[in-house]
Write an enzyme that holds these catalytic residues in place. Structure first.
Site: not given
Length: 486
Positions: A168-169, A252, A259, A268, A329, A331, A333
């Site tokens: 998945l990662m 992200d 970034k 990803r 960035d 995000e 949390r």
């Protein structure tokens, strides 16, 4: 193919010692294996291999791997069981040699611990090559002999769980979008009658007043998903569950606080928290663990569109607290704040969240261990003891009031999403921020940013996304289920 283990001699001189499976094979070939090993020069070092061809018709290729010292146990300096780690690394090295020879099946010496041997084989052979035309040959590892088949199968199940998280990662963000992530997990759990999967759409998230989560999601064209899994393995379905929460940012970019482009592709895997907790639940279901587990994964992308959060915006979390978004960035949390509030609906025995949360965690511990911030020594002890067995280590980090002040001293809102001294103690201020959304007395936050990927540090994982600490979460759940039994 056949993989056999050999221990290094206790003293500097003296013959190395074969495992019982190695001994039996040596007798089968009339002592030829020992003979060849003595010709090969000094005894095999830990993780090193010799390969022999034509020794036996059933096994045209035999790989002998160094296991290190015979009675290696828990190493207090290293905080893991060295014997188990040696077996995982050795078996992985042996299986890869068989794979390089393009032999489709390998029998593996249990090396005195079949579970660790199975983990080494299944983790060591895994590689993400879904999208390549040229693929490495598939090798199926099997237990050599039949004495430890139950432990072997358990090891296979643990390793397959971690491999699911790795898959998945590693998969590109256009293949694992929030909805595709949720559907993949649902498909994995479809065959279990004691599992319910709810894929909650954006409209549901709105009704739950998860304003922090929604503020991140609105920057992307991909709609957010809130994935909720109920595994009811306990004797009583009303028993307090263990609640796992995972950060699920499927890509992200950093949002408006963009970034740097170098290395951004690795983002990803910013849903590593969701990947590891969901894979741990899939594994718990496969092992039929006798406890109830609930999994929660807020899933979205963090993108810089005209609708995205802007630095200085203020958003409202599910519990009514306002948050000044000083850095878009930070995000993860925001997603977790709302998911943790929601987790309190379930009268949990414990709430454990996992997230690739901060670069600061990677700076602090590198890839040696997952950082754990917890308000419960009971919970910490269980996680720590589980990690000694799995070799996928955890290390306790501080949750001091010192850090809380740095996120609550905020000009426009109740909280800022970054500490006021920007870079100082970044992993700790992130944990302090999450603590503001927790009232449960047994909560742990696992920052897995440092263990997200593997270069060559863990010898039984290839280069790429690591899926850590899935096995530690499974082992932790297993220990908790024994606790409730006793």
């Amino acid at each position: 193919g056949l993989v056999l283990g050999i221990y290094s001699s206790e003293k500097d001189e003296g013959a190395a010692q074969l495992t019982s499976a190695g001994d039996a094979f040596d007798k089968l070939v009339s002592g030829k294996l020992r003979e060849l090993l003595s010709i090969c020069g000094p005894p095999l070092k830990k993780g090193k291999t010799h390969i022999f061809h034509g020794l036996h018709q059933d096994f045209p290729s035999v790989v002998v791997v160094g296991l290190g010292k015979k009675n290696a146990g828990v190493n207090d300096q290293e905080n893991w069981n060295e014997g188990k780690e040696n077996i995982r690394a050795a078996v992985a090295a042996g299986c890869r040699q068989i794979q390089d020879l393009e032999i489709p099946c390998v029998e593996v010496d249990p090396c005195g611990d079949a579970q660790s041997a199975a983990e080494g084989a299944v983790l060591g052979l895994h590689e993400y090559n879904e999208l390549k035309q040229k693929k490495k040959p598939v090798v199926t590892p099997q237990l050599h002999g039949s004495a430890e088949s139950e432990a072997w199968q358990k090891g296979v199940t643990y390793a397959e769980g971690q491999n699911l998280a790795r898959y998945l990662m590693e998969a590109p963000a256009n293949y694992i979008t929030p909805i595709k992530f949720a559907e993949r997990i649902e498909q994995k759990l479809r065959s279990f009658s004691n599992v319910k999967v709810h894929i909650r759409p954006e409209s549901w998230i709105v009704t739950q007043q998860m304003g922090a989560f929604l503020s991140v999601a609105k920057g992307s064209a991909e709609p957010p998903i809130f994935l909720e899994i109920h595994y009811l393995g306990g004797a009583n379905t009303n028993d307090s569950p263990l609640v796992f929460v995972g950060k699920g940012v499927t890509f992200d970019s950093g949002g408006i606080s963009l970034k740097p482009s170098s290395g951004m592709d690795a983002m990803r895997a910013d849903m590593g928290g969701a990947a590891t907790v969901c894979s741990a639940i899939v594994t718990a279901a496969a092992l039929n663990l006798p406890l109830n587990i609930i999994g929660l994964a807020p899933l979205c992308e963090n993108m810089p569109s005209g609708k995205a959060n802007k630095p200085g915006d203020v958003v409202r979390a599910r519990n009514g607290k306002t948050i000044q978004v000083d850095n878009t960035d930070a995000e993860g949390r925001l997603l977790l704040a709302d998911a943790l509030c929601y987790a309190h609906n379930f009268n949990a025995r414990a709430i454990v969240n996992a997230a690739t949360l901060t670069g600061a965690m990677d700076v602090a511990l590198g890839s040696a261990a997952t950082g754990v911030f917890t308000n419960s020594s009971w919970l910490w002890t269980h996680l720590y003891e589980a990690s000694i067995l799995t070799g996928d280590r955890v290390w306790r980090m501080p949750l001091f009031e010192h850090y809380t002040k740095q996120v609550t001293d905020c000009p426009l809102a109740d909280l800022s999403n970054i500490g006021k001294y920007s870079r100082a103690g970044g992993a700790c201020t992130a944990a302090a921020f999450l603590k503001e959304f927790v009232t449960a007395s047994h909560w742990a936050h696992l920052d897995i940013a440092g263990v997200m990927s593997n270069k060559d540090e863990v010898p039984y994982l290839r280069k790429g996304m690591a899926g850590r600490p899935t096995r530690t979460l499974v082992e932790f759940a297993a220990r908790l289920s024994q606790d409730s039994h006793n």
